[in-house]
Motif scaffolding. Structure first.
Motif, mmCIF file in Angstrom:
data_model
loop_
_atom_site.group_PDB
_atom_site.id
_atom_site.type_symbol
_atom_site.label_atom_id
_atom_site.label_comp_id
_atom_site.label_asym_id
_atom_site.label_seq_id
_atom_site.Cartn_x
_atom_site.Cartn_y
_atom_site.Cartn_z
ATOM 1 N N ALA A 141 -9.632 -4.876 1.757
ATOM 2 C CA ALA A 141 -8.411 -4.163 2.106
ATOM 3 C C ALA A 141 -8.109 -3.130 1.023
ATOM 4 C CB ALA A 141 -7.254 -5.148 2.230
ATOM 5 N N PRO A 142 -7.333 -2.098 1.341
ATOM 6 C CA PRO A 142 -7.031 -1.064 0.335
ATOM 7 C C PRO A 142 -6.458 -1.613 -0.969
ATOM 8 C CG PRO A 142 -6.395 -0.280 2.500
ATOM 9 C CD PRO A 142 -6.792 -1.717 2.679
ATOM 10 N N ASN A 143 -5.503 -2.551 -0.882
ATOM 11 C CA ASN A 143 -4.944 -3.087 -2.125
ATOM 12 C C ASN A 143 -5.952 -3.953 -2.874
ATOM 13 O OD1 ASN A 143 -4.696 -4.917 0.013
ATOM 14 N ND2 ASN A 143 -2.778 -5.800 -0.732
ATOM 15 N N GLN A 144 -6.895 -4.557 -2.158
ATOM 16 C CA GLN A 144 -7.967 -5.293 -2.829
ATOM 17 C C GLN A 144 -8.946 -4.323 -3.496
ATOM 18 O OE1 GLN A 144 -9.385 -7.496 0.567
ATOM 19 N NE2 GLN A 144 -8.017 -9.230 0.185
ATOM 20 N N GLY A 145 -9.197 -3.182 -2.832
ATOM 21 C CA GLY A 145 -10.027 -2.152 -3.454
ATOM 22 C C GLY A 145 -9.400 -1.658 -4.741
ATOM 23 N N LYS A 146 -8.077 -1.451 -4.705
ATOM 24 C CA LYS A 146 -7.369 -1.024 -5.919
ATOM 25 C C LYS A 146 -7.461 -2.099 -6.999
ATOM 26 C CE LYS A 146 -4.414 1.810 -8.104
ATOM 27 N NZ LYS A 146 -3.080 2.163 -7.572
ATOM 28 N N LEU A 147 -7.447 -3.356 -6.588
ATOM 29 C CA LEU A 147 -7.559 -4.453 -7.561
ATOM 30 C C LEU A 147 -8.896 -4.409 -8.295
ATOM 31 C CD1 LEU A 147 -6.617 -7.111 -8.867
ATOM 32 C CD2 LEU A 147 -7.644 -8.306 -6.921
ATOM 33 N N ILE A 148 -10.010 -4.307 -7.566
ATOM 34 C CA ILE A 148 -11.297 -4.303 -8.269
ATOM 35 C C ILE A 148 -11.456 -3.031 -9.099
ATOM 36 C CG2 ILE A 148 -12.453 -5.923 -6.721
ATOM 37 C CD1 ILE A 148 -13.818 -3.526 -5.372
ATOM 38 N N TYR A 149 -10.869 -1.925 -8.627
ATOM 39 C CA TYR A 149 -10.846 -0.690 -9.417
ATOM 40 C C TYR A 149 -10.138 -0.930 -10.744
ATOM 41 C CZ TYR A 149 -8.588 3.726 -10.838
ATOM 42 O OH TYR A 149 -8.081 4.786 -11.550
ATOM 43 N N LEU A 150 -8.960 -1.558 -10.695
ATOM 44 C CA LEU A 150 -8.202 -1.812 -11.915
ATOM 45 C C LEU A 150 -8.923 -2.791 -12.838
ATOM 46 C CD1 LEU A 150 -4.592 -2.036 -10.430
ATOM 47 C CD2 LEU A 150 -5.486 -0.235 -11.927
ATOM 48 N N LEU A 151 -9.522 -3.826 -12.263
ATOM 49 C CA LEU A 151 -10.257 -4.790 -13.089
ATOM 50 C C LEU A 151 -11.418 -4.118 -13.821
ATOM 51 C CD1 LEU A 151 -10.348 -7.852 -10.661
ATOM 52 C CD2 LEU A 151 -9.045 -7.680 -12.797
ATOM 53 N N ASN A 156 0.833 -1.209 0.000
ATOM 54 C CA ASN A 156 0.000 0.000 0.000
ATOM 55 C C ASN A 156 0.866 1.257 0.000
ATOM 56 O OD1 ASN A 156 -2.165 -1.744 0.123
ATOM 57 N ND2 ASN A 156 -2.576 -1.411 2.288
ATOM 58 N N GLY A 157 1.947 1.231 0.766
ATOM 59 C CA GLY A 157 2.827 2.387 0.836
ATOM 60 C C GLY A 157 3.516 2.686 -0.480
ATOM 61 N N LYS A 158 3.801 1.641 -1.258
ATOM 62 C CA LYS A 158 4.489 1.818 -2.532
ATOM 63 C C LYS A 158 3.537 2.121 -3.688
ATOM 64 C CE LYS A 158 8.719 1.053 -1.168
ATOM 65 N NZ LYS A 158 9.724 2.150 -1.214
ATOM 66 N N LEU A 159 2.377 1.473 -3.710
ATOM 67 C CA LEU A 159 1.542 1.489 -4.909
ATOM 68 C C LEU A 159 0.198 2.201 -4.756
ATOM 69 C CD1 LEU A 159 2.169 -2.168 -6.144
ATOM 70 C CD2 LEU A 159 3.399 -0.080 -6.749
ATOM 71 N N LEU A 160 -0.165 2.591 -3.554
ATOM 72 C CA LEU A 160 -1.415 3.321 -3.333
ATOM 73 C C LEU A 160 -1.087 4.705 -2.780
ATOM 74 C CD1 LEU A 160 -2.369 0.269 -3.338
ATOM 75 C CD2 LEU A 160 -4.274 1.055 -1.926
#
Length: 223
Positions: free
Chosen positions: A43-53, A15-19
């Motif tokens: 989780a935040p990185n999972q939220g980013k995953l569904i956003y990207l998908l 999260n610190g590197k990519l969000l």
């Protein structure tokens, strides 16, 4: 305990590197906690995953089954183009109120409609309206109804629609055929339907992280 601590530390590193820092989403989680909602958001990185998908899919019309406080809703709505729309289904009135407040705070109230009530009833209503098919469908609600959610998702989809379902591994309990947990049995029935359904190609991925050990299903509608 040591292993789960490592999973959480790795999530923090990712999260610190990519969000990017996101005060809005931080405030959403604070609002959800303050309102006493269960802390079962992605989780935040999972939220980013569904956003990207959703973004990779070019989704302009998204369906979410299970709103909670709107954390995942906001991630998905941010993936929409300017004229895109998202419909989110939530059983609990108090959760829907919190979600709508959070969506206004995030500046997304004009893109999202939260429908209150049993999701199966809302899905039947959406189908009866003859509306345009959804491009992306995220299933993250009560697990015993996952088989029915999949059936409705297929009715509301088109070839090319992406369907994602969260929490399909249940800490590994999905392999327990004799489980007395209705959530586990709901996921097992969901998997059986996916295996037998010719209209969707799907896989499931195990995940570990700050939310523990679980996984998600990813599929694309083919017919």
């Amino acid at each position: 305990m040591e292993q789960t601590t490592t999973w959480s530390k790795v999530d923090l590193y990712i999260n610190g590197k990519l969000l990017a820092d996101d005060p809005v989403l931080d405030a959403v989680l604070d609002a959800n906690s303050g309102a006493g909602l269960p802390q079962i958001d992605v989780a935040p990185n999972q939220g980013k995953l569904i956003y990207l998908l959703a973004k990779m899919n070019g989704a302009a019309n998204i369906l979410e089954i299970g709103t909670l406080g709107g954390y995942s809703t906001i991630w998905l709505a941010r993936a929409l183009p300017e004229t895109g729309k998202l419909v989110s289904l939530e059983l609990e009135h108090d959760y829907a109120v919190v979600a709508e407040d959070n969506l206004r705070m995030a500046g997304l109230a004009d893109k999202v409609v939260v429908l209150e009530g049993p999701a199966l009833e809302s899905l039947a209503s959406l189908a009866s309206q003859g509306r345009e098919a959804f491009d992306f469908i995220f299933i993250d609600a009560d697990k015993p109804n996952n088989p029915q959610y999949l059936e409705w998702a297929l009715k509301l989809a088109r070839p090319g629609t992406v369907i994602v379902a969260d929490n399909v591994v249940r800490g590994g309990e999905v392999i327990e055929a004799g489980s007395q947990d209705a959530r586990v049995q709901g996921i097992r029935q969901f998997m059986e339907l996916l295996a037998a359904e010719p209209r969707i190609e799907a896989t499931a991925i195990q995940t570990v992280g700050s939310k523990g050990y679980d996984g998600f299903m990813l599929g694309i509608v083919t017919a």
